[in-house]
Design a protein around this motif. Sequence first.
Motif, PDB file in Angstrom:
ATOM      1  N   PRO A   1      30.844   0.273  34.870  1.00  0.00           N
ATOM      2  CA  PRO A   1      32.171   0.863  35.092  1.00  0.00           C
ATOM      3  C   PRO A   1      32.410   1.155  36.576  1.00  0.00           C
ATOM      4  CG  PRO A   1      30.664   2.515  34.259  1.00  0.00           C
ATOM      5  CD  PRO A   1      29.924   1.212  34.197  1.00  0.00           C
ATOM      6  N   SER A   2      33.697   1.262  36.948  1.00  0.00           N
ATOM      7  CA  SER A   2      34.036   1.433  38.350  1.00  0.00           C
ATOM      8  C   SER A   2      35.293   2.284  38.483  1.00  0.00           C
ATOM      9  CB  SER A   2      34.258   0.066  39.007  1.00  0.00           C
ATOM     10  OG  SER A   2      34.520   0.199  40.385  1.00  0.00           O
ATOM     11  N   THR A   3      35.503   2.808  39.680  1.00  0.00           N
ATOM     12  CA  THR A   3      36.694   3.585  40.019  1.00  0.00           C
ATOM     13  C   THR A   3      37.451   2.862  41.130  1.00  0.00           C
ATOM     14  OG1 THR A   3      35.746   5.715  39.395  1.00  0.00           O
ATOM     15  CG2 THR A   3      37.514   5.759  41.024  1.00  0.00           C
ATOM     16  N   PRO A   4      38.761   2.612  40.966  1.00  0.00           N
ATOM     17  CA  PRO A   4      39.525   1.923  42.007  1.00  0.00           C
ATOM     18  C   PRO A   4      39.846   2.839  43.186  1.00  0.00           C
ATOM     19  CG  PRO A   4      40.602   1.810  39.831  1.00  0.00           C
ATOM     20  CD  PRO A   4      39.569   2.882  39.778  1.00  0.00           C
ATOM     21  N   GLY A   5      40.535   2.257  44.188  1.00  0.00           N
ATOM     22  CA  GLY A   5      41.061   3.018  45.312  1.00  0.00           C
ATOM     23  C   GLY A   5      40.397   2.677  46.623  1.00  0.00           C
ATOM     24  N   PHE A   6      41.107   1.875  47.451  1.00  0.00           N
ATOM     25  CA  PHE A   6      40.559   1.441  48.737  1.00  0.00           C
ATOM     26  C   PHE A   6      40.900   2.374  49.895  1.00  0.00           C
ATOM     27  CE2 PHE A   6      40.630  -3.000  46.847  1.00  0.00           C
ATOM     28  CZ  PHE A   6      39.258  -3.104  46.763  1.00  0.00           C
TER      29      PHE A   6
ATOM     30  N   GLY B   1      39.183 -10.800  45.384  1.00  0.00           N
ATOM     31  CA  GLY B   1      38.156 -11.665  45.959  1.00  0.00           C
ATOM     32  C   GLY B   1      36.751 -11.147  45.781  1.00  0.00           C
ATOM     33  N   VAL B   2      36.581  -9.819  45.816  1.00  0.00           N
ATOM     34  CA  VAL B   2      35.278  -9.194  45.599  1.00  0.00           C
ATOM     35  C   VAL B   2      35.449  -8.163  44.505  1.00  0.00           C
ATOM     36  CG1 VAL B   2      33.427  -7.820  46.621  1.00  0.00           C
ATOM     37  CG2 VAL B   2      34.591  -9.551  47.999  1.00  0.00           C
ATOM     38  N   LEU B   3      34.630  -8.239  43.462  1.00  0.00           N
ATOM     39  CA  LEU B   3      34.780  -7.363  42.310  1.00  0.00           C
ATOM     40  C   LEU B   3      33.571  -6.441  42.166  1.00  0.00           C
ATOM     41  CD1 LEU B   3      36.233  -9.893  39.716  1.00  0.00           C
ATOM     42  CD2 LEU B   3      37.482  -8.147  41.013  1.00  0.00           C
ATOM     43  N   PRO B   4      33.805  -5.212  41.687  1.00  0.00           N
ATOM     44  CA  PRO B   4      32.699  -4.260  41.526  1.00  0.00           C
ATOM     45  C   PRO B   4      31.962  -4.494  40.213  1.00  0.00           C
ATOM     46  CG  PRO B   4      34.745  -3.239  40.831  1.00  0.00           C
ATOM     47  CD  PRO B   4      35.115  -4.622  41.336  1.00  0.00           C
ATOM     48  N   SER B   5      30.769  -3.941  40.124  1.00  0.00           N
ATOM     49  CA  SER B   5      30.108  -3.858  38.830  1.00  0.00           C
ATOM     50  C   SER B   5      30.761  -2.732  38.037  1.00  0.00           C
ATOM     51  CB  SER B   5      28.609  -3.605  39.009  1.00  0.00           C
ATOM     52  OG  SER B   5      28.405  -2.422  39.767  1.00  0.00           O
TER      53      SER B   5
END
Length: 331
Positions: free
Chosen positions: A59-64, A53-57
């Motif tokens: 490059p990015s690193t995952p992990g909530f 639903g909400v996406l990062p700009s």
Amino acid sequence: MKAVVFEQFGEPSEVLRVRDVPIPEPGPGEVRVRMIASPVNPSDLLVVRGRYGVLPSLPSTPGFEGVGVVDKVGSGLLGWLVKGKRVTVINHKGGNWAEYAVIPARQARPVAQDIPDEQVASFFVNPATVLAMARHVLAVPKGEWLLQSAAGSVLGRMMIKLGRHDGFKTLNVVRRREAMAELQAMGADAVISSSDGPIADQVRKIVGSEGVKYAIDPVGGETGTGVFQSLAPDARMLVYGTLSQQPLQIDPRLMIAGKRIVEGFWLGHWMRERSIPSALRLFREIANLIRADVLATEIGKSFPIDAIGDAVREAEQVGRHGKVLLQTGSR
């Protein structure tokens, strides 16, 4: 430091890479956490695919979410209160699949030492979602049926255990018949397979012609539609995912005539509405239910950060048991 990075959206096993990146510095109201472990959750993989639903700009690193030790703090009292402590790392922007992560100090929650690291790593997303939906939003009464799809998931199994603990009954939908006996053995009150015919017909054979008053669905598409068609008048259904990437097909006449309610649930939105005392009470609830083995996460295989491709492939194995953990450091 090492971090898992993706520079374009796509299949996780193809686009995720381990990179050497600068160690981040905490700003005002922030803390830096030396990460120990982080789970591979479905929401993390949806982000990598560009379907969340909400996406990062990029490059990015995952992990909530994850577990780690606060090693440096920015200005502000909250940070100093948790410095040096092991915390559950709630990272609403993502970024925990790395050796260090920076988060707001209020999202670093110390957890009692008697709860193991692997449970702290998965302390928030699934346990809090289960508690919030069952106890706080739906407030399912004792003796009532709760219908859930994707019942064989880690979250689905937690809901079965919570039902046994709190006294409500679970009616569980799975795709694979092989999963039915296993869920029954762990305490599910009823289990049906979507491959055995329309979900609504199977549900009413168990609970009666009226249907169920409470339901949750993370799938959408044909499965979620079947869950909706199983609702009784004055029923309430929470939609908390879109695993099928397909919309629900809802007959508006059933909503109008029967006052059936379908609403979305997103843990992040729900938590932002909680006061600090309310959030602390929720965390105490979770800790106590982990100790009682009600909301304890079944842990599967663990992988070092350099084996990120193997980790995400394991996380998406059909019939896999247990949460996959990414080991990003040590105490």
